[in-house]
Design an enzyme around this catalytic site. Structure first.
Site, PDB file in Angstrom:
ATOM      1  N   LYS A 139       0.805  -1.135   0.070  1.00  0.00           N
ATOM      2  CA  LYS A 139       0.052   0.004  -0.121  1.00  0.00           C
ATOM      3  C   LYS A 139       0.705   1.436   0.025  1.00  0.00           C
ATOM      4  CE  LYS A 139      -4.088  -2.010   2.104  1.00  0.00           C
ATOM      5  NZ  LYS A 139      -5.114  -1.909   3.192  1.00  0.00           N
TER       6      LYS A 139
ATOM      7  N   TYR B  45     -12.431  -2.400  -4.030  1.00  0.00           N
ATOM      8  CA  TYR B  45     -13.119  -2.456  -2.271  1.00  0.00           C
ATOM      9  C   TYR B  45     -14.649  -2.272  -2.360  1.00  0.00           C
ATOM     10  CZ  TYR B  45      -8.323  -2.225  -0.231  1.00  0.00           C
ATOM     11  OH  TYR B  45      -7.157  -2.662   0.387  1.00  0.00           O
TER      12      TYR B  45
ATOM     13  N   ASN C 185      -2.013   0.359   6.663  1.00  0.00           N
ATOM     14  CA  ASN C 185      -1.662  -1.062   7.182  1.00  0.00           C
ATOM     15  C   ASN C 185      -0.592  -1.741   6.084  1.00  0.00           C
ATOM     16  OD1 ASN C 185      -3.598  -1.812   5.505  1.00  0.00           O
ATOM     17  ND2 ASN C 185      -4.679  -3.059   6.817  1.00  0.00           N
TER      18      ASN C 185
ATOM     19  N   HIS D 265      -2.435  -5.260   1.703  1.00  0.00           N
ATOM     20  CA  HIS D 265      -3.770  -6.120   1.545  1.00  0.00           C
ATOM     21  C   HIS D 265      -3.498  -7.323   1.145  1.00  0.00           C
ATOM     22  CE1 HIS D 265      -7.718  -7.182   0.255  1.00  0.00           C
ATOM     23  NE2 HIS D 265      -6.803  -7.863  -0.695  1.00  0.00           N
TER      24      HIS D 265
ATOM     25  N   GLU E 276      -9.502 -11.108  -7.312  1.00  0.00           N
ATOM     26  CA  GLU E 276      -8.680 -10.149  -7.054  1.00  0.00           C
ATOM     27  C   GLU E 276      -7.578 -10.065  -8.195  1.00  0.00           C
ATOM     28  OE1 GLU E 276      -7.879  -9.759  -2.919  1.00  0.00           O
ATOM     29  OE2 GLU E 276      -9.968  -9.169  -2.427  1.00  0.00           O
TER      30      GLU E 276
HETATM   31  P1  CMP Z   1      -7.565  -4.531   3.627  1.00  0.00           P
HETATM   32  O1  CMP Z   1      -7.204  -5.953   3.922  1.00  0.00           O
HETATM   33  O2  CMP Z   1      -6.862  -3.941   2.406  1.00  0.00           O
HETATM   34  O3  CMP Z   1      -9.083  -4.555   3.311  1.00  0.00           O
HETATM   35  C1  CMP Z   1     -10.111  -3.346   3.667  1.00  0.00           C
HETATM   36  C2  CMP Z   1      -9.325  -2.247   4.161  1.00  0.00           C
HETATM   37  O4  CMP Z   1     -10.153  -1.280   5.031  1.00  0.00           O
HETATM   38  C3  CMP Z   1      -8.500  -2.928   5.436  1.00  0.00           C
HETATM   39  O5  CMP Z   1      -7.313  -3.591   4.894  1.00  0.00           O
HETATM   40  C4  CMP Z   1      -7.930  -1.612   6.183  1.00  0.00           C
HETATM   41  O6  CMP Z   1      -6.964  -1.076   5.853  1.00  0.00           O
HETATM   42  C5  CMP Z   1      -9.057  -0.648   5.761  1.00  0.00           C
HETATM   43  N1  CMP Z   1      -9.470   0.004   6.898  1.00  0.00           N
HETATM   44  C6  CMP Z   1      -9.653   1.192   7.254  1.00  0.00           C
HETATM   45  N2  CMP Z   1     -10.461   1.282   8.544  1.00  0.00           N
HETATM   46  C7  CMP Z   1     -10.922   0.163   8.907  1.00  0.00           C
HETATM   47  C8  CMP Z   1     -11.759  -0.332   9.925  1.00  0.00           C
HETATM   48  N3  CMP Z   1     -12.460   0.273  10.778  1.00  0.00           N
HETATM   49  N4  CMP Z   1     -12.087  -1.767   9.774  1.00  0.00           N
HETATM   50  C9  CMP Z   1     -11.417  -2.633   9.133  1.00  0.00           C
HETATM   51  N5  CMP Z   1     -10.813  -2.026   7.902  1.00  0.00           N
HETATM   52  C10 CMP Z   1     -10.361  -0.719   8.165  1.00  0.00           C
END
Ligand code: CMP
Length: 140
Positions: A11, A51, A114, A117, A128
């Site tokens: 990311k 998403y 974070n 993904h 995906e």
């Molecule tokens: P990812 O695995 O990319 O899938 C959805 C993303 O939403 C997740 O990682 C997080 O980076 C992001 N995200 C942001 N806020 C939240 C939240 N409150 N709960 C879950 N995912 C979140």
């Protein structure tokens, strides 16, 4: 255990801090092989489509804005039980809850920023992967 594939994104928070190699090293150390990789700038439409399952969630707009805020590296990973193996090395979505040694514990900044993904199921991995790669772009 069968050799399978999963989809990964490094990311914008990780590319901004020049951690593409550090993330990839953790994936490789975990027994995953990068069989496709491309650095891209995701479009707003691509992020919203990718998403789409989270469209109704309160964090959807911020998540999409973050994903288009800088380069990402989309990857196909191959290995035994690749989906679960990748989820194990990524760690919990919120780095505050991630286990020691995981990518998110060691490198991530927040639940949004974070660093990585990873697909959450074999079915979603196939969807995906096809969202970003043609079959002949994946070389195992
Ligand atoms: P990812 O695995 O990319 O899938 C959805 C993303 O939403 C997740 O990682 C997080 O980076 C992001 N995200 C942001 N806020 C939240 C939240 N409150 N709960 C879950 N995912 C979140």
């Amino acid at each position: 255990m069968a050799v399978t594939r999963t989809f990964s994104i490094i990311k914008p928070d990780a590319t901004r801090r020049n951690l593409t190699g550090a993330v990839t090293a953790k994936l490789e150390e975990a027994g995953l092989r990068v069989v496709a990789s491309r650095r891209i700038r995701m479009s707003q439409a691509q992020a919203e489509g990718f998403y789409g399952v989270h469209r109704e969630r309160p964090f959807f707009a911020d998540l999409c804005a973050f994903m288009v805020s800088g380069p990402v590296v989309v990857q196909v990973l191959e290995g035994e039980n690749a989906v679960q193996r990748n989820r194990d090395v990524m760690g919990a979505t919120n780095p505050a809850n991630a286990d020691a040694g995981t990518i998110r514990k060691e490198l991530a900044e927040s639940i949004e920023a974070n660093s990585v993904h990873g697909s959450d199921s074999e079915e979603n991995a196939a969807t995906e992967i096809a969202y970003f790669f043609k079959p002949d772009e994946i070389v195992g």
